[in-house]
Design an enzyme around this catalytic site. Structure first.
Site, PDB file in Angstrom:
ATOM      1  N   GLY A  75       0.820  -1.217   0.000  1.00 49.77           N
ATOM      2  CA  GLY A  75       0.000   0.000   0.000  1.00 49.77           C
ATOM      3  C   GLY A  75       0.851   1.262   0.000  1.00 49.77           C
ATOM      4  O   GLY A  75       2.082   1.210  -0.011  1.00 49.77           O
ATOM      5  N   SER A 114      -6.814   5.290  13.013  1.00 51.90           N
ATOM      6  CA  SER A 114      -7.236   6.330  12.065  1.00 51.90           C
ATOM      7  C   SER A 114      -8.051   7.443  12.708  1.00 51.90           C
ATOM      8  O   SER A 114      -8.888   7.196  13.591  1.00 51.90           O
ATOM      9  CB  SER A 114      -8.089   5.662  10.986  1.00 51.90           C
ATOM     10  OG  SER A 114      -8.759   6.628  10.229  1.00 51.90           O
ATOM     11  N   GLU A 150     -10.432   8.687  11.346  1.00 48.54           N
ATOM     12  CA  GLU A 150     -11.826   8.373  11.002  1.00 48.54           C
ATOM     13  C   GLU A 150     -12.599   7.887  12.239  1.00 48.54           C
ATOM     14  O   GLU A 150     -13.818   8.019  12.316  1.00 48.54           O
ATOM     15  CB  GLU A 150     -11.826   7.328   9.885  1.00 48.54           C
ATOM     16  CG  GLU A 150     -13.177   6.911   9.337  1.00 48.54           C
ATOM     17  CD  GLU A 150     -13.894   7.949   8.489  1.00 48.54           C
ATOM     18  OE1 GLU A 150     -13.266   8.934   8.064  1.00 48.54           O
ATOM     19  OE2 GLU A 150     -15.113   7.797   8.283  1.00 48.54           O
ATOM     20  N   TYR A 209     -15.857   1.097   8.458  1.00 45.56           N
ATOM     21  CA  TYR A 209     -14.395   1.191   8.518  1.00 45.56           C
ATOM     22  C   TYR A 209     -13.962   1.726   9.882  1.00 45.56           C
ATOM     23  O   TYR A 209     -13.074   1.161  10.542  1.00 45.56           O
ATOM     24  CB  TYR A 209     -13.890   2.116   7.402  1.00 45.56           C
ATOM     25  CG  TYR A 209     -12.424   2.494   7.542  1.00 45.56           C
ATOM     26  CD1 TYR A 209     -11.430   1.630   7.105  1.00 45.56           C
ATOM     27  CD2 TYR A 209     -12.038   3.710   8.108  1.00 45.56           C
ATOM     28  CE1 TYR A 209     -10.070   1.964   7.241  1.00 45.56           C
ATOM     29  CE2 TYR A 209     -10.702   4.055   8.243  1.00 45.56           C
ATOM     30  CZ  TYR A 209      -9.727   3.186   7.812  1.00 45.56           C
ATOM     31  OH  TYR A 209      -8.400   3.518   7.946  1.00 45.56           O
TER      32      TYR A 209
HETATM   33  P1  NAP Z   1      -3.682   1.313   1.294  1.00 39.96           P
HETATM   34  O1  NAP Z   1      -2.839   2.029   0.289  1.00 39.96           O
HETATM   35  O2  NAP Z   1      -5.096   1.019   0.961  1.00 39.96           O
HETATM   36  O3  NAP Z   1      -2.920  -0.073   1.624  1.00 39.96           O
HETATM   37  C1  NAP Z   1      -3.575  -1.104   2.301  1.00 39.96           C
HETATM   38  C2  NAP Z   1      -2.675  -2.315   2.317  1.00 39.96           C
HETATM   39  O4  NAP Z   1      -3.372  -3.384   2.962  1.00 39.96           O
HETATM   40  C3  NAP Z   1      -2.304  -2.829   0.918  1.00 39.96           C
HETATM   41  O5  NAP Z   1      -0.996  -3.346   0.953  1.00 39.96           O
HETATM   42  C4  NAP Z   1      -3.302  -3.964   0.709  1.00 39.96           C
HETATM   43  O6  NAP Z   1      -2.892  -4.941  -0.216  1.00 39.96           O
HETATM   44  C5  NAP Z   1      -3.322  -4.528   2.115  1.00 39.96           C
HETATM   45  N1  NAP Z   1      -4.488  -5.379   2.324  1.00 39.96           N
HETATM   46  C6  NAP Z   1      -5.784  -5.064   2.145  1.00 39.96           C
HETATM   47  N2  NAP Z   1      -6.568  -6.130   2.408  1.00 39.96           N
HETATM   48  C7  NAP Z   1      -5.729  -7.138   2.712  1.00 39.96           C
HETATM   49  C8  NAP Z   1      -5.926  -8.499   3.073  1.00 39.96           C
HETATM   50  N3  NAP Z   1      -7.136  -9.048   3.137  1.00 39.96           N
HETATM   51  N4  NAP Z   1      -4.839  -9.258   3.350  1.00 39.96           N
HETATM   52  C9  NAP Z   1      -3.588  -8.729   3.260  1.00 39.96           C
HETATM   53  N5  NAP Z   1      -3.345  -7.446   2.938  1.00 39.96           N
HETATM   54  C10 NAP Z   1      -4.410  -6.666   2.676  1.00 39.96           C
HETATM   55  O7  NAP Z   1      -3.668   2.072   2.681  1.00 39.96           O
HETATM   56  P2  NAP Z   1      -2.628   3.166   3.224  1.00 39.96           P
HETATM   57  O8  NAP Z   1      -3.124   4.507   2.848  1.00 39.96           O
HETATM   58  O9  NAP Z   1      -1.261   2.758   2.896  1.00 39.96           O
HETATM   59  O10 NAP Z   1      -2.872   3.038   4.790  1.00 39.96           O
HETATM   60  C11 NAP Z   1      -2.106   2.130   5.583  1.00 39.96           C
HETATM   61  C12 NAP Z   1      -2.861   1.835   6.873  1.00 39.96           C
HETATM   62  O11 NAP Z   1      -3.059   3.040   7.600  1.00 39.96           O
HETATM   63  C13 NAP Z   1      -4.232   1.231   6.690  1.00 39.96           C
HETATM   64  O12 NAP Z   1      -4.450   0.366   7.764  1.00 39.96           O
HETATM   65  C14 NAP Z   1      -5.169   2.413   6.797  1.00 39.96           C
HETATM   66  O13 NAP Z   1      -6.452   1.997   7.220  1.00 39.96           O
HETATM   67  C15 NAP Z   1      -4.454   3.234   7.832  1.00 39.96           C
HETATM   68  N6  NAP Z   1      -4.644   4.687   7.773  1.00 39.96           N
HETATM   69  C16 NAP Z   1      -4.418   5.346   6.608  1.00 39.96           C
HETATM   70  C17 NAP Z   1      -4.544   6.717   6.576  1.00 39.96           C
HETATM   71  C18 NAP Z   1      -4.281   7.497   5.316  1.00 39.96           C
HETATM   72  O14 NAP Z   1      -4.685   8.660   5.248  1.00 39.96           O
HETATM   73  N7  NAP Z   1      -3.584   6.919   4.332  1.00 39.96           N
HETATM   74  C19 NAP Z   1      -4.903   7.420   7.750  1.00 39.96           C
HETATM   75  C20 NAP Z   1      -5.111   6.701   8.914  1.00 39.96           C
HETATM   76  C21 NAP Z   1      -4.962   5.335   8.937  1.00 39.96           C
HETATM   77  P3  NAP Z   1      -3.195  -4.772  -1.813  1.00 39.96           P
HETATM   78  O15 NAP Z   1      -2.122  -3.858  -2.321  1.00 39.96           O
HETATM   79  O16 NAP Z   1      -3.078  -6.160  -2.300  1.00 39.96           O
HETATM   80  O17 NAP Z   1      -4.553  -4.177  -1.924  1.00 39.96           O
HETATM   81  O1  G4F Z   2     -10.148  10.453   0.245  1.00 44.55           O
HETATM   82  P1  G4F Z   2     -11.230   9.857   1.037  1.00 44.55           P
HETATM   83  O2  G4F Z   2     -11.868   8.616   0.519  1.00 44.55           O
HETATM   84  O3  G4F Z   2     -10.637   9.634   2.502  1.00 44.55           O
HETATM   85  P2  G4F Z   2     -11.345   9.385   3.915  1.00 44.55           P
HETATM   86  O4  G4F Z   2     -12.730   8.888   3.770  1.00 44.55           O
HETATM   87  O5  G4F Z   2     -11.158  10.620   4.731  1.00 44.55           O
HETATM   88  O6  G4F Z   2     -10.471   8.183   4.487  1.00 44.55           O
HETATM   89  C1  G4F Z   2      -9.043   8.211   4.413  1.00 44.55           C
HETATM   90  O7  G4F Z   2      -8.545   8.828   5.574  1.00 44.55           O
HETATM   91  C2  G4F Z   2      -8.782   8.133   6.798  1.00 44.55           C
HETATM   92  C3  G4F Z   2      -8.157   8.951   7.927  1.00 44.55           C
HETATM   93  O8  G4F Z   2      -9.094   9.857   8.429  1.00 44.55           O
HETATM   94  C4  G4F Z   2      -8.151   6.763   6.697  1.00 44.55           C
HETATM   95  F1  G4F Z   2      -8.306   6.105   7.861  1.00 44.55           F
HETATM   96  C5  G4F Z   2      -8.785   6.001   5.554  1.00 44.55           C
HETATM   97  O9  G4F Z   2      -8.133   4.729   5.438  1.00 44.55           O
HETATM   98  C6  G4F Z   2      -8.567   6.769   4.269  1.00 44.55           C
HETATM   99  O10 G4F Z   2      -7.190   6.785   4.001  1.00 44.55           O
HETATM  100  O11 G4F Z   2     -12.390  10.916   1.255  1.00 44.55           O
HETATM  101  C7  G4F Z   2     -12.120  12.199   1.802  1.00 44.55           C
HETATM  102  C8  G4F Z   2     -13.359  13.074   1.691  1.00 44.55           C
HETATM  103  C9  G4F Z   2     -14.622  12.399   2.227  1.00 44.55           C
HETATM  104  O12 G4F Z   2     -15.350  13.353   2.951  1.00 44.55           O
HETATM  105  C10 G4F Z   2     -15.407  12.015   0.987  1.00 44.55           C
HETATM  106  O13 G4F Z   2     -16.806  11.981   1.159  1.00 44.55           O
HETATM  107  O14 G4F Z   2     -13.604  13.311   0.306  1.00 44.55           O
HETATM  108  C11 G4F Z   2     -14.996  13.134   0.054  1.00 44.55           C
HETATM  109  N1  G4F Z   2     -15.170  12.849  -1.367  1.00 44.55           N
HETATM  110  C12 G4F Z   2     -15.834  13.633  -2.238  1.00 44.55           C
HETATM  111  N2  G4F Z   2     -15.854  13.079  -3.439  1.00 44.55           N
HETATM  112  C13 G4F Z   2     -14.738  11.755  -2.020  1.00 44.55           C
HETATM  113  C14 G4F Z   2     -15.173  11.903  -3.336  1.00 44.55           C
HETATM  114  N3  G4F Z   2     -14.014  10.695  -1.602  1.00 44.55           N
HETATM  115  C15 G4F Z   2     -13.712   9.748  -2.520  1.00 44.55           C
HETATM  116  N4  G4F Z   2     -12.965   8.686  -2.142  1.00 44.55           N
HETATM  117  N5  G4F Z   2     -14.114   9.837  -3.825  1.00 44.55           N
HETATM  118  C16 G4F Z   2     -14.863  10.900  -4.299  1.00 44.55           C
HETATM  119  O15 G4F Z   2     -15.239  10.954  -5.466  1.00 44.55           O
END
Ligand code: NAP
Ligand code: G4F
Length: 372
Positions: A39, A158, A160, A181
């Site tokens: 990821g 998160s 969230e 989630y």
């Molecule tokens: P991401 O790009 O969606 O990566 C998710 C990873 O989890 C990918 O490697 C995916 O594999 C793997 N995965 C999903 N389902 C799986 C399964 N069933 N078995 C094994 N691996 C699986 O997410 P990210 O943005 O890097 O975020 C990393 C972590 O931080 C996540 O737990 C997310 O919920 C958390 N988080 C993210 C944010 C953010 O803003 N990015 C904020 C707060 C918390 P594939 O590549 O095969 O899909």
């Molecule tokens: O980019 P988003 O899908 O991120 P969201 O829902 O904030 O979640 C991300 O951040 C979390 C941390 O707070 C992580 F835990 C989670 O794994 C993920 O990385 O959406 C951001 C905002 C939302 O309010 C959504 O309703 O953008 C709004 N939005 C508007 N149009 C959209 C869209 N989001 C998505 N994905 N796609 C749209 O077309």
């Protein structure tokens, strides 16, 4: 075929064989196990840990198409010399081999990043989301408990989870989750706390606010926008369809956030930390700034489609990271406008278009070493 050859994990032989333990000789300072290595965060974290001299073991799930593009540049055939990155097939929904892995590779640190991380998808696939995010975490912690392990464990929690709790949010703010989630992440958060308190495990939560980068998945709103801008510039599409433009998020830069994951595990004691910039911007502001940077009029290219609205929406997330600033001495370097520039430039470049140019400069001015 070439990519398959270089990227496939050593799947034709059992990954954990008695011979395998010889492969993982502890020549390096530390060994880390990373779930979700393919990821956005997992790929940056692997890069950072390799730079720090770690041997890195990543779990990847079986897919009929490539899911390793973000770590291609890090992977070497295990038969070569000085290989420090190893991949193992696993799935968070079963984690069949986690006990074996712990016994054979004996990690010093585990970073649990594997997740079904898309909030909107979690409304469509709630049980799968919980199986991966909530029970996946529990499966690892159960294994650690049974091994009375000294491993340090990081849980990717998160912002969230705060849901409808008013901004700004910190470690004391009440969690009011608004999506499957968020509920699944809350289960993992509390399991981490509970196993720390009940079994004295070194288990910490990083409560990270949204963090973005050119490696962000294309269905998250920031990357959807910056990738659409590049495609509009290239003449491939004319419009991008979005959902709610009013919600506000605290957007940081992902490479900085993986550094702090590591820092959290270098503390003397396990603890939970909020990480975010303290600046909250609406999706509409992101759209306006990104299109403006690329010299486009957003109103001509952005439309709304109800299918992207969620059954329930978190209106505003904004971090109060004062605990992390004090205890980890952590402060974000890259701010909203800079993230947008980095992402727009990267997407233009990936389509063979000329970047506007500031993105690269921002990275060079603020990073060096592992993130160039
Ligand atoms: P991401 O790009 O969606 O990566 C998710 C990873 O989890 C990918 O490697 C995916 O594999 C793997 N995965 C999903 N389902 C799986 C399964 N069933 N078995 C094994 N691996 C699986 O997410 P990210 O943005 O890097 O975020 C990393 C972590 O931080 C996540 O737990 C997310 O919920 C958390 N988080 C993210 C944010 C953010 O803003 N990015 C904020 C707060 C918390 P594939 O590549 O095969 O899909
Ligand atoms: O980019 P988003 O899908 O991120 P969201 O829902 O904030 O979640 C991300 O951040 C979390 C941390 O707070 C992580 F835990 C989670 O794994 C993920 O990385 O959406 C951001 C905002 C939302 O309010 C959504 O309703 O953008 C709004 N939005 C508007 N149009 C959209 C869209 N989001 C998505 N994905 N796609 C749209 O077309």
């Amino acid at each position: 075929l070439y990519f398959f050859m270089i990227l496939r994990p050593p799947s034709s032989t059992p990954l954990i064989s008695s011979a395998a333990s010889d492969v993982y000789k502890r020549q390096l300072s530390k060994l880390a196990l990373v779930t979700g290595i393919t990821g956005q965060d997992g790929s940056y974290l692997a890069e950072f840990l390799l730079y720090k001299g770690y041997q890195v073991h990543g779990l990847i799930r079986r897919s009929s198409s490539f899911n390793t593009s973000r770590i291609e540049h890090l992977y070497k055939d295990p038969h070569e010399k000085n290989v420090n990155l190893f991949l193992h097939y696993e799935d968070m929904t079963t984690l069949d081999s986690v006990y074996n892995l712990l016994d054979k590779i004996k990690p010093d640190e585990i970073y649990n990043l594997g997740a079904q991380s898309h909030v909107q998808v979690s409304f469509d696939m709630p049980t799968f989301t919980s199986n991966v995010n909530a029970l996946g975490n529990l499966r690892i912690l159960e294994a650690l408990k049974s091994r009375s392990s000294n491993v340090k464990f990081y849980q990717a929690s998160s912002s969230e989870m705060y849901g409808s709790s008013p901004a700004p949010q910190n470690e004391e703010t009440q969690f009011r989750p608004m999506s499957p989630y968020a509920v699944s992440k809350l289960h993992a958060y509390w399991t981490t706390v509970n196993y720390r308190e009940s079994y004295s495990l070194f288990a910490s939560n990083g409560i990270l606010f949204n963090h973005e980068s050119p490696r962000r998945g294309r269905t998250f709103v920031t990357r959807k926008i910056t990738s659409a801008i590049a495609n509009i510039k290239a003449g491939v599409i004319d419009k991008v369809y979005l959902g709610n433009l009013e919600s506000k998020r605290d957007w940081g830069y992902a490479p900085e956030y993986v550094e702090v994951m590591w820092q959290i595990l270098q503390q003397n004691a396990p603890d939970d930390f909020v990480i975010g910039t303290g600046e909250s911007r609406s999706v509409k502001e992101f759209v306006e700034f990104a299109f403006g940077y690329a010299g486009l009029d957003w109103s001509k290219h952005v439309a709304q489609d109800p299918k992207y609205f969620r059954p329930n929406e978190v209106n505003e997330l904004c971090a109060d990271s004062s605990k992390s600033q004090k205890k980890l001495n952590w402060a974000p370097k890259i701010r909203f406008e800079e993230i947008v520039k980095i992402m727009v430039d990267a997407d233009l470049k990936s389509l063979g278009l000329k970047p506007i140019g500031e993105g690269r400069e921002i990275i060079e001015a603020n990073f060096g070493e592992w993130h160039l």
